[in-house]
Design an enzyme around this catalytic site. Structure first.
Site, PDB file in Angstrom:
ATOM      1  N   ASP A  62       0.842  -1.196   0.000  1.00 41.81           N
ATOM      2  CA  ASP A  62       0.000   0.000   0.000  1.00 41.81           C
ATOM      3  C   ASP A  62       0.879   1.248   0.000  1.00 41.81           C
ATOM      4  O   ASP A  62       1.402   1.653   1.038  1.00 41.81           O
ATOM      5  CB  ASP A  62      -0.919  -0.018   1.225  1.00 41.81           C
ATOM      6  N   GLU A 139      31.250   9.653   3.574  1.00 42.20           N
ATOM      7  CA  GLU A 139      31.849   9.430   4.890  1.00 42.20           C
ATOM      8  C   GLU A 139      30.813   9.798   5.955  1.00 42.20           C
ATOM      9  O   GLU A 139      30.870  10.876   6.548  1.00 42.20           O
ATOM     10  CB  GLU A 139      33.111  10.281   5.058  1.00 42.20           C
ATOM     11  N   GLU A 141      29.253  10.260   9.345  1.00 44.36           N
ATOM     12  CA  GLU A 141      29.645  10.269  10.754  1.00 44.36           C
ATOM     13  C   GLU A 141      28.414  10.026  11.622  1.00 44.36           C
ATOM     14  O   GLU A 141      27.287  10.291  11.203  1.00 44.36           O
ATOM     15  CB  GLU A 141      30.296  11.611  11.105  1.00 44.36           C
ATOM     16  N   GLU A 196      35.960  10.285  15.932  1.00 45.72           N
ATOM     17  CA  GLU A 196      35.947  11.626  15.344  1.00 45.72           C
ATOM     18  C   GLU A 196      36.267  12.689  16.401  1.00 45.72           C
ATOM     19  O   GLU A 196      36.594  12.380  17.542  1.00 45.72           O
ATOM     20  CB  GLU A 196      34.608  11.906  14.660  1.00 45.72           C
ATOM     21  N   GLU A 203      33.500   7.577  12.859  1.00 50.41           N
ATOM     22  CA  GLU A 203      33.444   7.495  11.404  1.00 50.41           C
ATOM     23  C   GLU A 203      34.004   6.157  10.959  1.00 50.41           C
ATOM     24  O   GLU A 203      35.036   5.701  11.469  1.00 50.41           O
ATOM     25  CB  GLU A 203      34.234   8.633  10.755  1.00 50.41           C
ATOM     26  N   HIS A 252      30.621  13.831   4.197  1.00 49.70           N
ATOM     27  CA  HIS A 252      31.435  14.294   3.079  1.00 49.70           C
ATOM     28  C   HIS A 252      31.351  13.270   1.955  1.00 49.70           C
ATOM     29  O   HIS A 252      31.485  12.075   2.196  1.00 49.70           O
ATOM     30  CB  HIS A 252      32.888  14.468   3.503  1.00 49.70           C
ATOM     31  N   ARG A 324      39.974  22.713   4.537  1.00 54.74           N
ATOM     32  CA  ARG A 324      38.648  22.142   4.679  1.00 54.74           C
ATOM     33  C   ARG A 324      37.578  23.176   5.036  1.00 54.74           C
ATOM     34  O   ARG A 324      36.480  22.809   5.443  1.00 54.74           O
ATOM     35  CB  ARG A 324      38.679  21.036   5.741  1.00 54.74           C
ATOM     36  N   GLU A 342      35.571  16.434  -3.326  1.00 55.88           N
ATOM     37  CA  GLU A 342      34.870  16.092  -2.093  1.00 55.88           C
ATOM     38  C   GLU A 342      33.881  17.194  -1.747  1.00 55.88           C
ATOM     39  O   GLU A 342      34.292  18.316  -1.425  1.00 55.88           O
ATOM     40  CB  GLU A 342      35.879  15.905  -0.952  1.00 55.88           C
ATOM     41  N   ARG A 344      31.745  18.716   0.853  1.00 54.72           N
ATOM     42  CA  ARG A 344      31.851  18.583   2.298  1.00 54.72           C
ATOM     43  C   ARG A 344      30.577  18.999   3.042  1.00 54.72           C
ATOM     44  O   ARG A 344      30.491  18.827   4.251  1.00 54.72           O
ATOM     45  CB  ARG A 344      33.032  19.419   2.800  1.00 54.72           C
TER      46      ARG A 344
END
Length: 453
Positions: A62, A139, A141, A196, A203, A252, A324, A342, A344
């Site tokens: 359903d 990645e 976390e 982390e 992670e 990320h 970063r 990447e 982020r």
């Protein structure tokens, strides 16, 4: 994905292999999994002897009961298992297995346009038409919290560890080990795991794969982490910011395009950054649509508690090959095949199918329209004042879910990436979520104002 019926209507070799494994491993139940528009994994459990019927006819359910799917008068939907996703569930003593399914509209026999997996397949089809296969590696976390005496989640962490810490500070190393064993039993190739930055934050990285398999893996990853954490009397959460004033959890996402002959389309050894023009155009596309993308990659009210300066979360629309603090980073690569970008800003509360689809469409738009990629920002953008950010042409992501939803509605490309059905239902659900948040009164407000005014 494999086609699980042969041209003559019989089973494909892959489907037959699954049936043989069900018999060999004495599987009793199958969990037929799919994902709703908000990213919640759903499942229908059937006895294992229904597996052949599932492959040849599908299993009906359903759809009107699933968030964002269909109305009551058009509720019949069908699950079509993908035999390549078969895996034994390691926490069920080996007697239960799962298959990830595509959702079929029974009235037309066609893929249901509200199925997030179908939305991602559309993005991958567009990439294929341009001569590319998309690979991705997220990645995700997560936090591990203790449970109270009633088995409910608290926000009390079970360790005081920090980035890359060891026992005795990192008390969850045994939990991560068991999670890794469970993931490996389900076919994951684990690259690394570590504590982390924040207390209770972890992670586990798994190897990249094609984007569809990777999106499937994100749902599996979250399920395994939660199930095995619960065996340790812990609650695992992928909520982006469960504890104020410490780092939140991101997802990320590494992305690369490969050509039909297996070459990495993002690599150029003659470039200063080892990035091809294709990679830079793809990056430019994501930067161009970043504000709208945030509604999909960071889809909860809580997502924007993570996206604030000072906690290592990227909020500035720029890219870098060094630091970063930018929205997109070009990680170092040991070999040409590893060249990638990447993104982020995504967080693990997102629907991976929709997030990947939106990112891919935005990047491909950059390639198709030959967008110019800005110069990389090699300084720490967190240390820039507003004037310096303006000099570099750096804007910021939306500061809350409401702003992100407005940006999404104004962005034709990202709306088209989701498709009419998903875009409408997604906006409807998320606007309701934000409106509910706006009319609520938090404990912070009561503590701050109740006795002051």
């Amino acid at each position: 994905m494999t086609e699980d019926t042969a041209p003559d209507g019989g089973l494909s070799a892959e489907a037959q292999r699954v049936l043989d494994e069900i018999d060999e491993k004495d599987v009793d139940f199958l969990r037929l999994q799919f994902t709703d528009i908000l990213g919640t994994v759903k499942n229908v459990a059937v006895p294992a002897d229904q597996a052949e019927k599932a492959f040849t006819e599908g299993i009906y359910f359903d759809g009107s009961s699933i968030e964002g799917f269909v109305r009551i008068q058009e509720s019949d939907m069908r699950l079509k298992p993908d035999a390549s996703t078969f895996a034994i569930l390691p926490w069920r003593d080996g007697h239960s297995a799962r298959l990830i399914c595509d959702v079929i509209n029974t009235s037309t026999g066609e893929p249901f346009e509200g199925d997030p997996r179908h939305v991602l397949k559309g993005a991958l089809d567009r990439a294929a038409e341009m001569g590319y296969e998309v690979n991705a590696a997220p990645e995700p976390e997560f936090f591990l919290f203790e449970e109270d005496e009633d088995g409910r989640a608290t926000t009390k962490t079970n360790d005081a560890g920090g980035y890359f810490d060891l026992a005795p500070k990192d008390l969850a190393s045994d939990v991560r080990r068991d999670i890794i064993f469970g993931l490996e039993e389900m076919g994951f190739d684990i690259e690394a795991s570590h504590h982390e930055v924040a207390q209770g934050q972890h992670e586990i990285n798994f190897e990249y794969d094609d984007a569809l398999t990777t999106a499937d893996n994100v749902g599996t990853f979250r399920t395994v982490v939660r199930a095995i954490a619960a065996q340790h009397d812990l609650h695992a959460t992928f909520m982006p910011k469960p504890i104020p004033r410490i780092n939140g959890s991101g997802m990320h996402t590494h992305i690369s395009l490969f050509t039909e002959d297996g070459e990495n389309a993002f690599h150029d050894g003659d470039d200063e950054f080892d990035l091809s023009e294709t990679a830079k155009q793809f990056t430019a596309g994501i930067l161009e649509h970043a504000e709208a993308l945030a509604a999909v990659t960071n889809p909860t009210v809580n997502s924007y508690k993570r996206l604030v300066p000072g906690y290592e979360a990227p909020v500035y629309v720029a890219w870098s090959d060094r630091n970063r603090s930018a929205l997109i980073r070009k990680p170092a690569a040991r070999v040409p095949a590893a060249s990638r970008i990447e993104a982020r800003f995504p967080d693990p509360s997102c629907n991976a199918y929709l997030a990947f689809a939106a990112l891919i469409h935005a990047g491909l738009d950059g390639i198709e329209n030959d967008l110019d990629c800005p110069d990389p920002v090699r300084e720490n953008i967190y240390e820039f004042d507003e004037q310096k950010r303006e000099e570099h042409g750096i804007t910021t992501l939306p500061s809350n879910l409401g702003e992100a939803l407005d940006a999404l509605e104004d962005d034709e490309l990202v709306m088209d990436a989701l498709g009419d059905h998903v875009a409408e239902k997604f906006l409807e659900a998320k606007n309701a979520e934000y409106d509910d948040y706006r009319v609520d009164v938090s404990d912070w407000e009561l503590d701050r104002y109740l006795e002051t005014f």
